[in-house]
Design an enzyme around this catalytic site. Sequence first.
Site, PDB file in Angstrom:
ATOM      1  N   ASP A 176       0.656  -1.187   0.079  1.00 15.88           N
ATOM      2  CA  ASP A 176       0.127   0.195  -0.224  1.00 15.88           C
ATOM      3  C   ASP A 176       0.832   1.184   0.063  1.00 15.88           C
ATOM      4  OD1 ASP A 176      -3.148   0.646   0.698  1.00 15.88           O
ATOM      5  OD2 ASP A 176      -1.768   2.278   1.319  1.00 15.88           O
ATOM      6  N   SER A 226      -9.889  -5.291   1.066  1.00 12.89           N
ATOM      7  CA  SER A 226     -11.284  -5.375   1.184  1.00 12.89           C
ATOM      8  C   SER A 226     -12.012  -6.356   0.156  1.00 12.89           C
ATOM      9  CB  SER A 226     -11.893  -3.700   0.660  1.00 12.89           C
ATOM     10  OG  SER A 226     -11.398  -3.823  -0.570  1.00 12.89           O
ATOM     11  N   GLU A 247      -7.940 -12.601   1.459  1.00 15.31           N
ATOM     12  CA  GLU A 247      -7.946 -12.298   2.955  1.00 15.31           C
ATOM     13  C   GLU A 247      -8.797 -11.066   2.716  1.00 15.31           C
ATOM     14  OE1 GLU A 247      -7.359 -14.783   4.934  1.00 15.31           O
ATOM     15  OE2 GLU A 247      -6.053 -15.870   3.871  1.00 15.31           O
ATOM     16  N   CYS A 281      -8.778  -6.742  10.396  1.00 14.19           N
ATOM     17  CA  CYS A 281      -9.787  -7.686   9.860  1.00 14.19           C
ATOM     18  C   CYS A 281     -10.526  -8.422  10.844  1.00 14.19           C
ATOM     19  CB  CYS A 281      -9.153  -8.299   8.738  1.00 14.19           C
ATOM     20  SG  CYS A 281      -7.842  -9.366   9.188  1.00 14.19           S
TER      21      CYS A 281
HETATM   22  P1  NAD Z   1      -8.309  -2.011  -0.419  1.00  8.75           P
HETATM   23  O1  NAD Z   1      -8.806  -3.140  -1.019  1.00  8.75           O
HETATM   24  O2  NAD Z   1      -8.709  -0.764  -0.805  1.00  8.75           O
HETATM   25  O3  NAD Z   1      -6.579  -2.072  -0.765  1.00  8.75           O
HETATM   26  C1  NAD Z   1      -5.791  -3.308  -0.456  1.00  8.75           C
HETATM   27  C2  NAD Z   1      -4.635  -3.410  -1.201  1.00  8.75           C
HETATM   28  O4  NAD Z   1      -5.020  -3.564  -2.640  1.00  8.75           O
HETATM   29  C3  NAD Z   1      -3.780  -2.207  -1.359  1.00  8.75           C
HETATM   30  O5  NAD Z   1      -2.587  -2.269  -1.395  1.00  8.75           O
HETATM   31  C4  NAD Z   1      -4.495  -1.307  -2.550  1.00  8.75           C
HETATM   32  O6  NAD Z   1      -3.447  -0.483  -3.136  1.00  8.75           O
HETATM   33  C5  NAD Z   1      -4.651  -2.558  -3.462  1.00  8.75           C
HETATM   34  N1  NAD Z   1      -5.562  -2.536  -4.566  1.00  8.75           N
HETATM   35  C6  NAD Z   1      -6.604  -1.639  -4.837  1.00  8.75           C
HETATM   36  N2  NAD Z   1      -6.930  -1.721  -6.017  1.00  8.75           N
HETATM   37  C7  NAD Z   1      -6.616  -2.656  -6.741  1.00  8.75           C
HETATM   38  C8  NAD Z   1      -6.775  -3.543  -7.705  1.00  8.75           C
HETATM   39  N3  NAD Z   1      -7.911  -3.253  -8.561  1.00  8.75           N
HETATM   40  N4  NAD Z   1      -6.378  -4.675  -8.030  1.00  8.75           N
HETATM   41  C9  NAD Z   1      -5.227  -5.125  -7.041  1.00  8.75           C
HETATM   42  N5  NAD Z   1      -4.753  -4.521  -5.974  1.00  8.75           N
HETATM   43  C10 NAD Z   1      -5.644  -3.364  -5.742  1.00  8.75           C
HETATM   44  O7  NAD Z   1      -8.332  -2.275   1.056  1.00  8.75           O
HETATM   45  P2  NAD Z   1      -8.086  -1.491   2.294  1.00  8.75           P
HETATM   46  O8  NAD Z   1      -9.089  -0.589   2.691  1.00  8.75           O
HETATM   47  O9  NAD Z   1      -6.665  -0.722   2.111  1.00  8.75           O
HETATM   48  O10 NAD Z   1      -7.705  -2.360   3.504  1.00  8.75           O
HETATM   49  C11 NAD Z   1      -8.669  -2.746   4.493  1.00  8.75           C
HETATM   50  C12 NAD Z   1      -9.599  -3.961   4.164  1.00  8.75           C
HETATM   51  O11 NAD Z   1      -8.761  -4.991   4.178  1.00  8.75           O
HETATM   52  C13 NAD Z   1     -10.617  -4.215   5.101  1.00  8.75           C
HETATM   53  O12 NAD Z   1     -11.978  -4.637   4.506  1.00  8.75           O
HETATM   54  C14 NAD Z   1     -10.049  -5.377   5.950  1.00  8.75           C
HETATM   55  O13 NAD Z   1     -10.945  -5.968   6.604  1.00  8.75           O
HETATM   56  C15 NAD Z   1      -9.257  -6.206   5.110  1.00  8.75           C
HETATM   57  N6  NAD Z   1      -8.160  -6.809   5.544  1.00  8.75           N
HETATM   58  C16 NAD Z   1      -8.199  -8.328   5.563  1.00  8.75           C
HETATM   59  C17 NAD Z   1      -7.272  -9.005   6.142  1.00  8.75           C
HETATM   60  C18 NAD Z   1      -7.367 -10.265   6.107  1.00  8.75           C
HETATM   61  O14 NAD Z   1      -6.496 -11.164   6.807  1.00  8.75           O
HETATM   62  N7  NAD Z   1      -8.579 -10.893   5.930  1.00  8.75           N
HETATM   63  C19 NAD Z   1      -6.375  -8.442   6.691  1.00  8.75           C
HETATM   64  C20 NAD Z   1      -6.163  -6.941   6.803  1.00  8.75           C
HETATM   65  C21 NAD Z   1      -7.167  -6.321   6.115  1.00  8.75           C
END
Ligand code: NAD
Length: 507
Positions: A176, A226, A247, A281
């Site tokens: 990120d 997410s 995840e 999460c």
């Molecule tokens: P996000 O989905 O916005 O971003 C996560 C990552 O994906 C970032 O590095 C972002 O730059 C990247 N990304 C964005 N668009 C993308 C695409 N089209 N293709 C590939 N990668 C892309 O999530 P966030 O808001 O930064 O993180 C919070 C979310 O993550 C919450 O929903 C949380 O519950 C979840 N989370 C889950 C776990 C787990 O282990 N289940 C752990 C931590 C966070």
Amino acid sequence: MSETSIVSLLSHLPQGQSTVPVINPATGKKIYDLQQLSAEQVIDAVSKARDYQPILAKTGLPQRQRLLLNLHDILLGSDERLMDLVQLETGKSRAHAFEETVGAIAAASYYGKISVKTLARRRTRAGVPLLTKTYVDQVPVGVVGIVTPWNYPLALTLLDVLPALAAGNAVVQKVDNQTALTALFARHLAIEAGWPEEAWTIVTGDGETVGNALVDSVDYVAFTGSTATGLKVAQRASARLIGYSLELGGKNPMIVLEGAKPKRAAEIAVSGAFSSAGQLCVAIERVYVPRSMHQEFLTELTKQIDALEVGRSDDFSTDIGSLGGYVQLQRVSGYVSDAVANGAELVAGGHALPNTGPYFYAPTVLNNVPASAKLYRREVFGPVLAVEPYDDLDDAIDQANDSQYGLNAAIVGPVKLATRVASRLNTGSVNINEGFRASFASMESPMGGMKASGHGRRNGPGGLLRFTETRVIGVAGGLIRLPSRARDYEKMAPLMRLMVKSMKLFS
Ligand code: NAD
């Protein structure tokens, strides 16, 4: 970390098309400018990783195990600096940075211990004993793409990168924009431990640009983030028939049972809901409590929340740190005001703490949140806990399960009853008399979600096997040759029947 060290870590990134400022969430001050790579640069990084991967695969499992164990010691020796970086980029408290760091380091020793045992060639039971032998190989998939969010930048890096490397893959990780330094420093330590530079590449930039280029060019994707983004990643990966693990988000319930002590239940709710300011999460977001102890539980919660130190500190003197930034603050405040406008009762918090720092938010408790409030079903991902009384345990279990998500759940109360309730919850983990740490800390236990919370699991042997392809080697020419003509079958039929029969006896 000094400015010179930051500059030296960032110098490992190629010059991008533009830069974005990275802000320390606890102070609102800019830390550095981060390069934003183009899709072509990401594709180029994957191509270089692909060229290098066969060399890494040839190093052999025992050597890679040694490197992991070596890395474990180096990470432990640098734990204070790792915590400094985690705090600098996420704004979380020292205690939560500590929890993240020690948990993450355990990944190096776990995979350092199990990878040879899990991945070495193994003999399997042959189709027909004496006629054939079979072996199974686990071979690296090639280049693994790893996408990491900002909230646990060290843990979510090491828990995925280390098993991918252990299996002999080259890794290209998209971190990120908020948390590149933590991952770059972890990579720097891996190189110090003896891992080749080419084995692990870090790319930075816009999520969609870099993410799409990565998913379109690697051989496997491990995504954490997410549910909305995870769905896009899954669709893209499926179109190329490559494997993926996801995840994703959660809306994690806690059920307090009759017989639980309200004070203890409140303690578990507080640590389960407000760790890393709820930006976790597996954090607890809703609590179902027996009506008989509802008021006492709320009183205990309020008392304990009042005693929490919310603030900025690089030692263990504060309990809760900042939210991750402006976007998070807007989201959390938006959800809370919407809930209150819809009739939820505000029991604690419910406001930002601008005198503490630009993105701090008070730990918040809402009571009786109506179904019309957005946060009733949606993940808040912040320090907000919704409390709901129940009259009937079956109803509480139904409510806990009534969610698109299925990541984590917690139960507080007598262990025997809690264990029975646990088997009725549709979540990837259930913690008894704990919010999330009991399951989350176990490297050997698979971690992940049911339903919209994910696909596949990290940790455990499966967390390593997902980064491999399976190759079966069948060898004919045991004591007896396989039949080739119809008449051969006729001659061998009694013997073959006997062998098949014996397999039932010895299986
Ligand atoms: P996000 O989905 O916005 O971003 C996560 C990552 O994906 C970032 O590095 C972002 O730059 C990247 N990304 C964005 N668009 C993308 C695409 N089209 N293709 C590939 N990668 C892309 O999530 P966030 O808001 O930064 O993180 C919070 C979310 O993550 C919450 O929903 C949380 O519950 C979840 N989370 C889950 C776990 C787990 O282990 N289940 C752990 C931590 C966070």
